[in-house]
Design a protein around this motif. Structure first.
Motif, PDB file in Angstrom:
ATOM      1  N   THR A  52       3.570  -2.394  -7.382  1.00 41.15           N
ATOM      2  CA  THR A  52       4.324  -3.461  -8.026  1.00 41.15           C
ATOM      3  C   THR A  52       3.407  -4.676  -8.115  1.00 41.15           C
ATOM      4  O   THR A  52       2.195  -4.554  -7.969  1.00 41.15           O
ATOM      5  N   ARG A  53       3.997  -5.847  -8.323  1.00 40.68           N
ATOM      6  CA  ARG A  53       3.132  -7.032  -8.421  1.00 40.68           C
ATOM      7  C   ARG A  53       2.472  -7.371  -7.091  1.00 40.68           C
ATOM      8  O   ARG A  53       1.396  -7.969  -7.052  1.00 40.68           O
ATOM      9  N   ASP A  54       3.128  -6.956  -5.957  1.00 36.94           N
ATOM     10  CA  ASP A  54       2.573  -7.367  -4.672  1.00 36.94           C
ATOM     11  C   ASP A  54       2.666  -6.294  -3.594  1.00 36.94           C
ATOM     12  O   ASP A  54       2.506  -6.592  -2.414  1.00 36.94           O
ATOM     13  N   ARG A  55       2.918  -5.047  -3.980  1.00 31.92           N
ATOM     14  CA  ARG A  55       3.111  -4.021  -2.964  1.00 31.92           C
ATOM     15  C   ARG A  55       2.644  -2.674  -3.482  1.00 31.92           C
ATOM     16  O   ARG A  55       2.738  -2.391  -4.684  1.00 31.92           O
ATOM     17  N   THR A  56       2.117  -1.872  -2.565  1.00 34.60           N
ATOM     18  CA  THR A  56       1.743  -0.495  -2.901  1.00 34.60           C
ATOM     19  C   THR A  56       2.443   0.472  -1.960  1.00 34.60           C
ATOM     20  O   THR A  56       2.756   0.119  -0.807  1.00 34.60           O
ATOM     21  N   ASN A  57       2.703   1.665  -2.459  1.00 40.06           N
ATOM     22  CA  ASN A  57       3.307   2.719  -1.650  1.00 40.06           C
ATOM     23  C   ASN A  57       2.622   4.039  -1.969  1.00 40.06           C
ATOM     24  O   ASN A  57       2.212   4.267  -3.116  1.00 40.06           O
ATOM     25  N   TYR A  58       2.526   4.885  -0.947  1.00 36.69           N
ATOM     26  CA  TYR A  58       1.851   6.164  -1.098  1.00 36.69           C
ATOM     27  C   TYR A  58       2.686   7.279  -0.475  1.00 36.69           C
ATOM     28  O   TYR A  58       3.376   7.072   0.534  1.00 36.69           O
ATOM     29  N   GLY A  64      -4.350   6.744   3.349  1.00 34.58           N
ATOM     30  CA  GLY A  64      -5.664   6.637   3.958  1.00 34.58           C
ATOM     31  C   GLY A  64      -6.774   7.261   3.140  1.00 34.58           C
ATOM     32  O   GLY A  64      -7.959   7.081   3.453  1.00 34.58           O
ATOM     33  N   ARG A  65      -6.429   7.998   2.083  1.00 32.34           N
ATOM     34  CA  ARG A  65      -7.445   8.651   1.240  1.00 32.34           C
ATOM     35  C   ARG A  65      -7.421   8.113  -0.190  1.00 32.34           C
ATOM     36  O   ARG A  65      -8.472   8.025  -0.824  1.00 32.34           O
ATOM     37  N   PHE A  66      -6.263   7.794  -0.700  1.00 34.01           N
ATOM     38  CA  PHE A  66      -6.119   7.315  -2.086  1.00 34.01           C
ATOM     39  C   PHE A  66      -5.783   5.830  -2.087  1.00 34.01           C
ATOM     40  O   PHE A  66      -5.091   5.337  -1.199  1.00 34.01           O
ATOM     41  N   THR A  67      -6.254   5.138  -3.126  1.00 37.51           N
ATOM     42  CA  THR A  67      -5.940   3.725  -3.304  1.00 37.51           C
ATOM     43  C   THR A  67      -5.562   3.465  -4.751  1.00 37.51           C
ATOM     44  O   THR A  67      -6.346   3.774  -5.659  1.00 37.51           O
ATOM     45  N   ILE A  68      -4.375   2.909  -4.946  1.00 41.26           N
ATOM     46  CA  ILE A  68      -3.939   2.523  -6.282  1.00 41.26           C
ATOM     47  C   ILE A  68      -4.229   1.042  -6.484  1.00 41.26           C
ATOM     48  O   ILE A  68      -4.073   0.227  -5.567  1.00 41.26           O
ATOM     49  N   MET A  81      -9.599   8.190  -5.406  1.00 45.30           N
ATOM     50  CA  MET A  81      -9.262   9.333  -4.562  1.00 45.30           C
ATOM     51  C   MET A  81     -10.493   9.734  -3.769  1.00 45.30           C
ATOM     52  O   MET A  81     -11.505  10.146  -4.355  1.00 45.30           O
ATOM     53  N   ASN A  82     -10.413   9.608  -2.459  1.00 45.33           N
ATOM     54  CA  ASN A  82     -11.505   9.976  -1.562  1.00 45.33           C
ATOM     55  C   ASN A  82     -11.099  11.132  -0.667  1.00 45.33           C
ATOM     56  O   ASN A  82      -9.903  11.431  -0.528  1.00 45.33           O
ATOM     57  N   SER A  83     -12.070  11.762  -0.058  1.00 45.53           N
ATOM     58  CA  SER A  83     -11.810  12.881   0.868  1.00 45.53           C
ATOM     59  C   SER A  83     -10.862  13.896   0.250  1.00 45.53           C
ATOM     60  O   SER A  83      -9.883  14.318   0.872  1.00 45.53           O
TER      61      SER A  83
END
Length: 112
Positions: A52-58, A64-68, A81-83
């Motif tokens: 969202t404008r100020d929050r991420t969820n996985y 711990g491996r992916f970052t949006i 996407m790592n590991s």
């Protein structure tokens, strides 16, 4: 007309990394919730990461491996996407879920 176009998929060995991109047009990108989903062969589509404008969820399996992330100046959504694991193999879709818009997907294949 809204359009979401993914890129960056491909074949990678387990433990490797990929960065997916999604170019958005026709929507007010900066104020909308954006998400990455994936669908593996024979499985239902699942939400991988949401921003969202100020929050991420996985989803737990990628924490711990992916970052949006998002670049609001360029209207681009990213998924680093790592590991990577073989179970991450799927078609990955970019979405503006509240608006109901979807890209056509990009295939990620992780070999063991």
């Amino acid at each position: 007309q809204a359009q979401l176009v993914e890129s960056g998929g491909g074949l990678v060995q387990a433990g490797g990394s990929l960065r997916l991109s999604c170019a958005a047009s026709g929507i007010t990108f900066s104020i909308n919730t954006m998400a990455w989903y994936r669908q593996a062969p024979g499985k239902q589509r699942e939400a991988v990461a949401t921003i969202t404008r100020d929050r991420t969820n996985y989803v737990d399996s990628v924490k711990g491996r992916f970052t949006i992330s998002r670049d609001n100046a360029k209207n681009i959504l990213y998924l680093q996407m790592n590991s990577l694991k073989p179970e991450d193999t799927a078609v990955y879709y970019c979405s503006a879920p509240v608006l109901g818009y979807w890209g056509k997907g990009t295939l990620v294949t992780v070999s063991s």
